[in-house]
Write a protein that holds these residues in place. Sequence first.
Motif, PDB file in Angstrom:
ATOM      1  N   THR A   1     -11.984  -4.422   7.922  1.00  0.00           N
ATOM      2  CA  THR A   1     -10.883  -5.334   7.609  1.00  0.00           C
ATOM      3  C   THR A   1     -10.841  -5.583   6.105  1.00  0.00           C
ATOM      4  N   VAL A   2      -9.636  -5.600   5.543  1.00  0.00           N
ATOM      5  CA  VAL A   2      -9.482  -5.859   4.117  1.00  0.00           C
ATOM      6  C   VAL A   2      -8.910  -7.264   3.931  1.00  0.00           C
TER       7      VAL A   2
ATOM      8  N   SER B   1      -6.669  -1.111  -2.646  1.00  0.00           N
ATOM      9  CA  SER B   1      -6.310  -1.141  -1.225  1.00  0.00           C
ATOM     10  C   SER B   1      -7.397  -0.584  -0.318  1.00  0.00           C
ATOM     11  N   PHE B   2      -8.431   0.041  -0.915  1.00  0.00           N
ATOM     12  CA  PHE B   2      -9.523   0.677  -0.162  1.00  0.00           C
ATOM     13  C   PHE B   2      -9.033   1.838   0.703  1.00  0.00           C
TER      14      PHE B   2
ATOM     15  N   TRP C   1     -15.917  -6.035  -3.545  1.00  0.00           N
ATOM     16  CA  TRP C   1     -14.577  -6.371  -4.014  1.00  0.00           C
ATOM     17  C   TRP C   1     -14.052  -5.246  -4.887  1.00  0.00           C
TER      18      TRP C   1
ATOM     19  N   ALA D   1      -7.687 -10.467   1.470  1.00  0.00           N
ATOM     20  CA  ALA D   1      -6.868 -10.452   0.258  1.00  0.00           C
ATOM     21  C   ALA D   1      -6.870 -11.796  -0.457  1.00  0.00           C
TER      22      ALA D   1
ATOM     23  N   ARG E   1      -9.271  -7.532  -3.410  1.00  0.00           N
ATOM     24  CA  ARG E   1      -9.441  -7.185  -2.007  1.00  0.00           C
ATOM     25  C   ARG E   1     -10.932  -7.050  -1.698  1.00  0.00           C
ATOM     26  N   GLU E   2     -11.327  -7.562  -0.524  1.00  0.00           N
ATOM     27  CA  GLU E   2     -12.705  -7.447  -0.042  1.00  0.00           C
ATOM     28  C   GLU E   2     -12.680  -6.717   1.297  1.00  0.00           C
ATOM     29  N   ARG E   3     -13.419  -5.621   1.390  1.00  0.00           N
ATOM     30  CA  ARG E   3     -13.481  -4.870   2.643  1.00  0.00           C
ATOM     31  C   ARG E   3     -14.728  -5.285   3.412  1.00  0.00           C
ATOM     32  N   THR E   4     -14.519  -5.771   4.626  1.00  0.00           N
ATOM     33  CA  THR E   4     -15.626  -6.248   5.437  1.00  0.00           C
ATOM     34  C   THR E   4     -16.341  -5.080   6.110  1.00  0.00           C
TER      35      THR E   4
ATOM     36  N   THR F   1       0.835  -1.193   0.000  1.00  0.00           N
ATOM     37  CA  THR F   1       0.000   0.000   0.000  1.00  0.00           C
ATOM     38  C   THR F   1       0.877   1.253   0.000  1.00  0.00           C
TER      39      THR F   1
END
Length: 377
Positions: free
Chosen positions: A273-274, A212-213, A293, A276, A266-269, A183
Amino acid sequence: MSPLSYCTNVHPAEDLPGVLAQLDRYAEPVRRLVGVDVLGLGLWLPAVLAHELAESPELRAKLRAELDARGLEVRTLNAFPYGGFHDEVVKHSVYRPEWTDRARLRYTVDCALVLGDLLPDAATYGSISTLPLAWRTPWSDADDEAATAAFAELTGALDGMAAASGRPIRLAVEPEPGCVLDTVADAVAWLAPRVDPRYVGLCLDTCHLAVSFADPAATVASIHAAGLAVVKVQASAALQVENPGSEEARAALADFTEPRYLHQVRERTATGTVLAADDLPEAMTDLPGREPWRVHFHVPLHARPAAPLSATTDVLRTAIAALESTVDDMPHVEVETYTWSVLPETAGNGGDTALIRGIAAELRWAGANLLELGGVR
């Protein structure tokens, strides 16, 4: 005004005749279609060609003359891929050689020598984007020390070139998901205590940033707060999927699963939390798919993917706006959609005409939506 270019890593060429041919086949037609007198190229030179040019002032002069004759200019080089960027399978090989390998240092110095002779007279500096040290594994303390030493040696070489020419060539380190510097925050933390900010800064790839959100405005602020600069922006957009667990989304994503390039996900909860996954097929099986995603798949800036997919162009816009409000002079901006040959809607279709029109449309979009860029609209 900020110089705008498009990255020529979209074209396969591994030698000088190939690069010159792509100027006629693609770059000059793009310039004419955009309707500008001079068009910037973010030139990609494979390592063998970069060394050949670095060894020959005559060949550098020839390349500069060929660019000038076609109304093309080069202020930035992409020195991330070392070679073979259009092999049938690229994947992890794009991260080699690493910054622990002297071949990476030699390649970058060669690129700097070449760029010094290609810069237009009006340019105040040149930029070279490079990989974020290496893929994340394996990476040891000894590797860290070797990379630090390589950056110090490079800085010495760049300082000598700047003293001779009066214009610096600056390295732009490009964070990417899955790498040692995954990142922008990773890159800032690693670079700030190690590098001379006159010669080393960040390449802000806005597709990678989106994946990377990270918050774009806060990211730009953090770079400058650390005493570093954004040397170069790669204007790019990632795939976004709001409901990746749906049958419709799965079917759409399957069309983007291809064998050449790595497409980190990447999935952001809901808690922030990200999660991978290193590639799209892995994500389809290993990630929960309950929250949005973002996929490292560069999609054309001007053409949103069909629903239920979308693109992260808002991240690009926000990052550019943050830079405009932070710095007096904007960094180089390079449109880097290298994926035209593997996009579902373009793979194997349309040929040169479709590619030329697509690149021109991206440049016009960038001019209309991002900056007043040298008359590009």
